[in-house]
Design a protein around this motif. Structure first.
Motif, PDB file in Angstrom:
ATOM      1  N   PHE A  30      70.549  48.248  77.020  1.00  9.56           N
ATOM      2  CA  PHE A  30      70.296  48.432  75.569  1.00  9.56           C
ATOM      3  C   PHE A  30      71.259  47.545  74.835  1.00  9.56           C
ATOM      4  O   PHE A  30      71.163  47.072  73.841  1.00  9.56           O
ATOM      5  N   CYS A  31      72.435  47.634  75.381  1.00  4.80           N
ATOM      6  CA  CYS A  31      73.644  46.781  74.610  1.00  4.80           C
ATOM      7  C   CYS A  31      73.251  45.284  74.511  1.00  4.80           C
ATOM      8  O   CYS A  31      73.435  44.606  73.534  1.00  4.80           O
ATOM      9  N   VAL A  32      72.777  44.854  75.703  1.00  4.00           N
ATOM     10  CA  VAL A  32      72.456  43.285  75.534  1.00  4.00           C
ATOM     11  C   VAL A  32      71.186  43.223  74.569  1.00  4.00           C
ATOM     12  O   VAL A  32      71.365  42.299  73.714  1.00  4.00           O
ATOM     13  N   PHE A  33      70.184  44.062  74.503  1.00  2.73           N
ATOM     14  CA  PHE A  33      69.442  43.773  73.410  1.00  2.73           C
ATOM     15  C   PHE A  33      69.980  44.074  72.222  1.00  2.73           C
ATOM     16  O   PHE A  33      69.573  43.054  71.099  1.00  2.73           O
ATOM     17  N   LEU A  34      70.908  45.038  71.856  1.00  3.87           N
ATOM     18  CA  LEU A  34      71.536  45.142  70.507  1.00  3.87           C
ATOM     19  C   LEU A  34      72.347  43.792  70.076  1.00  3.87           C
ATOM     20  O   LEU A  34      72.160  43.771  68.987  1.00  3.87           O
ATOM     21  N   CYS A  35      73.058  43.183  71.295  1.00  3.82           N
ATOM     22  CA  CYS A  35      73.804  42.003  70.782  1.00  3.82           C
ATOM     23  C   CYS A  35      73.008  41.049  70.165  1.00  3.82           C
ATOM     24  O   CYS A  35      73.156  40.115  69.305  1.00  3.82           O
ATOM     25  N   CYS A  36      71.892  40.868  71.082  1.00  2.89           N
ATOM     26  CA  CYS A  36      70.779  39.651  70.686  1.00  2.89           C
ATOM     27  C   CYS A  36      70.281  40.093  69.273  1.00  2.89           C
ATOM     28  O   CYS A  36      69.888  38.917  68.632  1.00  2.89           O
ATOM     29  N   ILE A  37      69.872  41.071  69.030  1.00  2.00           N
ATOM     30  CA  ILE A  37      69.479  41.543  67.756  1.00  2.00           C
ATOM     31  C   ILE A  37      70.249  41.439  66.531  1.00  2.00           C
ATOM     32  O   ILE A  37      70.060  40.678  65.457  1.00  2.00           O
ATOM     33  N   ILE A  38      71.711  41.798  66.669  1.00  2.00           N
ATOM     34  CA  ILE A  38      72.692  41.697  65.852  1.00  2.00           C
ATOM     35  C   ILE A  38      72.812  40.143  65.559  1.00  2.00           C
ATOM     36  O   ILE A  38      73.159  39.792  64.504  1.00  2.00           O
ATOM     37  N   VAL A  39      72.863  39.115  66.450  1.00  2.00           N
ATOM     38  CA  VAL A  39      73.099  37.942  66.309  1.00  2.00           C
ATOM     39  C   VAL A  39      71.866  37.334  65.473  1.00  2.00           C
ATOM     40  O   VAL A  39      71.905  36.388  64.470  1.00  2.00           O
ATOM     41  N   MET A  40      70.682  37.619  65.826  1.00  2.00           N
ATOM     42  CA  MET A  40      69.379  37.018  65.073  1.00  2.00           C
ATOM     43  C   MET A  40      69.547  37.678  63.528  1.00  2.00           C
ATOM     44  O   MET A  40      69.279  36.995  62.734  1.00  2.00           O
ATOM     45  N   LEU A  41      69.941  38.926  63.536  1.00  2.00           N
ATOM     46  CA  LEU A  41      70.089  39.672  61.953  1.00  2.00           C
ATOM     47  C   LEU A  41      71.108  38.720  61.146  1.00  2.00           C
ATOM     48  O   LEU A  41      71.100  38.433  60.122  1.00  2.00           O
ATOM     49  N   HIS A  42      72.218  38.540  62.012  1.00  2.00           N
ATOM     50  CA  HIS A  42      73.347  37.684  61.357  1.00  2.00           C
ATOM     51  C   HIS A  42      72.995  36.099  60.844  1.00  2.00           C
ATOM     52  O   HIS A  42      73.389  35.795  59.864  1.00  2.00           O
ATOM     53  N   ILE A  43      71.974  35.777  61.711  1.00  2.00           N
ATOM     54  CA  ILE A  43      71.287  34.455  61.254  1.00  2.00           C
ATOM     55  C   ILE A  43      70.473  34.392  60.115  1.00  2.00           C
ATOM     56  O   ILE A  43      70.652  33.612  59.160  1.00  2.00           O
ATOM     57  N   PHE A  44      69.958  35.536  59.990  1.00  2.00           N
ATOM     58  CA  PHE A  44      68.809  35.565  58.905  1.00  2.00           C
ATOM     59  C   PHE A  44      69.762  35.871  57.617  1.00  2.00           C
ATOM     60  O   PHE A  44      69.409  35.374  56.525  1.00  2.00           O
ATOM     61  N   ALA A  45      70.878  36.626  57.855  1.00  2.00           N
ATOM     62  CA  ALA A  45      71.580  37.009  56.494  1.00  2.00           C
ATOM     63  C   ALA A  45      72.725  35.814  56.258  1.00  2.00           C
ATOM     64  O   ALA A  45      72.993  35.921  55.062  1.00  2.00           O
ATOM     65  N   SER A  46      72.697  34.915  57.059  1.00  2.00           N
ATOM     66  CA  SER A  46      73.837  34.134  56.627  1.00  2.00           C
ATOM     67  C   SER A  46      73.123  32.675  55.973  1.00  2.00           C
ATOM     68  O   SER A  46      73.445  31.664  55.671  1.00  2.00           O
ATOM     69  N   HIS A  47      71.874  32.634  56.158  1.00  2.00           N
ATOM     70  CA  HIS A  47      70.914  31.402  55.807  1.00  2.00           C
ATOM     71  C   HIS A  47      69.747  31.768  55.014  1.00  2.00           C
ATOM     72  O   HIS A  47      68.883  32.527  55.437  1.00  2.00           O
ATOM     73  N   ARG A  48      69.916  31.113  53.896  1.00  2.00           N
ATOM     74  CA  ARG A  48      69.065  31.602  52.909  1.00  2.00           C
ATOM     75  C   ARG A  48      67.622  30.959  53.035  1.00  2.00           C
ATOM     76  O   ARG A  48      66.598  31.529  52.620  1.00  2.00           O
ATOM     77  N   GLN A  49      67.358  30.023  53.653  1.00  2.00           N
ATOM     78  CA  GLN A  49      66.027  29.654  53.955  1.00  2.00           C
ATOM     79  C   GLN A  49      64.993  30.643  54.725  1.00  2.00           C
ATOM     80  O   GLN A  49      63.941  30.791  54.677  1.00  2.00           O
ATOM     81  N   PHE A  50      65.767  31.346  55.627  1.00  2.00           N
ATOM     82  CA  PHE A  50      65.179  32.397  56.473  1.00  2.00           C
ATOM     83  C   PHE A  50      64.751  33.619  55.387  1.00  2.00           C
ATOM     84  O   PHE A  50      63.525  34.141  55.566  1.00  2.00           O
ATOM     85  N   LEU A  51      65.551  33.938  54.219  1.00  2.00           N
ATOM     86  CA  LEU A  51      65.083  34.734  53.402  1.00  2.00           C
ATOM     87  C   LEU A  51      64.356  34.677  52.454  1.00  2.00           C
ATOM     88  O   LEU A  51      63.784  35.599  51.776  1.00  2.00           O
ATOM     89  N   ASP A  52      63.636  33.361  52.251  1.00  2.00           N
ATOM     90  CA  ASP A  52      62.902  32.873  51.357  1.00  2.00           C
ATOM     91  C   ASP A  52      61.548  32.446  51.842  1.00  2.00           C
ATOM     92  O   ASP A  52      60.735  32.052  51.301  1.00  2.00           O
ATOM     93  N   THR A  53      61.460  32.872  53.380  1.00  2.00           N
ATOM     94  CA  THR A  53      60.179  32.790  53.857  1.00  2.00           C
ATOM     95  C   THR A  53      59.478  34.017  54.377  1.00  2.00           C
ATOM     96  O   THR A  53      60.256  34.817  55.089  1.00  2.00           O
ATOM     97  N   SER A  54      58.235  34.225  53.940  1.00  2.00           N
ATOM     98  CA  SER A  54      57.714  35.604  54.585  1.00  2.00           C
ATOM     99  C   SER A  54      57.622  35.661  55.855  1.00  2.00           C
ATOM    100  O   SER A  54      57.892  37.066  56.312  1.00  2.00           O
ATOM    101  N   ARG A  55      57.429  35.000  56.764  1.00  2.00           N
ATOM    102  CA  ARG A  55      57.210  35.030  58.061  1.00  2.00           C
ATOM    103  C   ARG A  55      58.696  35.611  58.767  1.00  2.00           C
ATOM    104  O   ARG A  55      58.411  36.500  59.676  1.00  2.00           O
ATOM    105  N   TYR A  56      59.572  34.944  58.235  1.00  2.00           N
ATOM    106  CA  TYR A  56      60.976  35.351  58.894  1.00  2.00           C
ATOM    107  C   TYR A  56      61.170  36.917  58.317  1.00  2.00           C
ATOM    108  O   TYR A  56      62.144  37.501  59.044  1.00  2.00           O
ATOM    109  N   ILE A  57      61.075  37.120  57.147  1.00  2.00           N
ATOM    110  CA  ILE A  57      61.323  38.460  56.638  1.00  2.00           C
ATOM    111  C   ILE A  57      60.588  39.713  57.384  1.00  2.00           C
ATOM    112  O   ILE A  57      61.069  40.659  57.676  1.00  2.00           O
ATOM    113  N   LEU A  58      59.392  39.376  57.676  1.00  2.00           N
ATOM    114  CA  LEU A  58      58.687  40.141  58.476  1.00  2.00           C
ATOM    115  C   LEU A  58      59.383  40.185  60.049  1.00  2.00           C
ATOM    116  O   LEU A  58      59.383  41.439  60.469  1.00  2.00           O
ATOM    117  N   PHE A  59      59.563  39.228  60.608  1.00  2.00           N
ATOM    118  CA  PHE A  59      60.340  39.204  61.723  1.00  2.00           C
ATOM    119  C   PHE A  59      61.497  39.913  61.527  1.00  2.00           C
ATOM    120  O   PHE A  59      61.772  40.826  62.756  1.00  2.00           O
TER     121      PHE A  59
END
Length: 321
Positions: A30-59
């Motif tokens: 579970f810790c490995v899974f949580l680290c991977c999820i935190i990395v991907m959510l950090h990428i979403f929060a740090s780059h505006r182009q992901f927040l402007d795309t419906s597909r990435y918001i749903l993901f």
């Protein structure tokens, strides 16, 4: 007499060892899974182009949903391993989150397939609800639909008069709040209905995009990518459906192996609950070229930060010697 008194102690020690092994397997996983999820959510929060795309918001919403589902299920697993008992009023919220997020995953997969369908067939005149600034309406609707299921399930259950909801300590398991035959029938009916509808939506969008690929010659690459994405959603749905194969695998294990009941339950939980929930978002995330590039940069930066420190320590050791 001495051998007879040693048997209970040996059984207890084996039971404790088995419990420790199970916990040591689940927690790092579970810790490995949580680290991977935190990395991907950090990428979403740090780059505006992901927040402007419906597909990435749903993901991103699927990542949060699966994290809540795994967190609640791991907590329930740890409580069961430690035989922790508390009142039903404190147990129900945890079971509610686990059930609602479990039912929410196939709905998210169907929505993501429909988003690809809308993006292909309505690229210029996209409906307002599917735009990135309005997609929260669909997300809220999915969450409400998922919450209705456990509310109805817990409402139609028969209450045991011998158990006080506020004070009687019980093991926090699903059977505590949903054990009646009508609840079992309701759960099976709703689960089958959910997955049949989601499978139909994914199959429909895949066939329509496949037919559109044969018609279009100009934008064939993007349509082909959308078709592969929908096909991946179908694979993710199959991973989710593995959770419903636990009664079959349990009977097969009991027939062909002399396992304890708790070992069979742990095998089903780890193989058909944890692993599919772990693989589903990671396969989708690492498959995406944009996300994969940012993930690679993050791990590369971390490795570059470690290497200078190691080099500095080596240089200090050489200078001192």
């Amino acid at each position: 007499m001495q051998n007879q008194t040693e048997f209970p102690g040996n059984a207890t020690s084996l039971k404790n060892l088995s419990m420790i092994i199970k916990v040591c397997v689940v927690i790092p996983f579970f810790c490995v899974f949580l680290c991977c999820i935190i990395v991907m959510l950090h990428i979403f929060a740090s780059h505006r182009q992901f927040l402007d795309t419906s597909r990435y918001i749903l993901f991103a919403y699927m990542l949060i949903n699966d994290t809540l589902q795994l967190l609640s299920s791991v907590l329930l697993f740890l409580f069961a391993m430690g035989q922790v008992k508390f009142a039903i009023i404190y147990c129900v919220p945890l079971l509610f989150i686990s059930t609602a997020t479990f039912q929410n995953t196939p709905l998210i997969l169907a929505t993501m397939s429909l988003e690809r369908y809308v993006a292909i067939f309505y690229p210029l005149q996209r409906p307002a609800a599917w735009r990135s600034d309005r997609i929260w309406i669909i997300i809220l609707s999915l969450w409400l639909i998922s919450c209705i299921y456990p509310i109805i399930d817990y409402s139609i259950g028969a209450h045991n008069p011998a158990v006080d909801v506020l004070s009687t300590p019980v093991l926090c398991k699903t059977i505590v709040v949903s054990s009646s035959p009508i609840q079992t029938l309701f759960k099976v009916t709703v689960s089958v209905l959910f997955f049949v509808v989601v499978a139909f939506i994914i199959l429909f969008t895949y066939v329509r995009i496949l037919l559109e690929t044969r018609k279009l010659g100009q934008d064939r690459v993007s349509v082909s990518k959308a078709m592969h994405t929908v096909l991946l959603h179908g694979f993710q749905l199959l991973l989710c459906m593995l959770a419903f194969t636990s009664p079959i695998t349990e009977n097969l294990i009991v027939l062909h192996a002399n396992w304890l009941q708790q070992d069979v339950a742990f095998f089903n939980y780890f193989c058909f609950m944890l692993i599919p929930r772990f693989l589903s978002p990671l396969i989708y995330g690492f498959r995406d070229q944009s996300l994969r590039g940012y993930i690679g940069r993050i791990f590369l930066c971390c490795s570059n930060k470690v290497k200078p420190r190691v080099r500095g320590k080596l240089q200090d050791n050489v200078s001192t010697s």
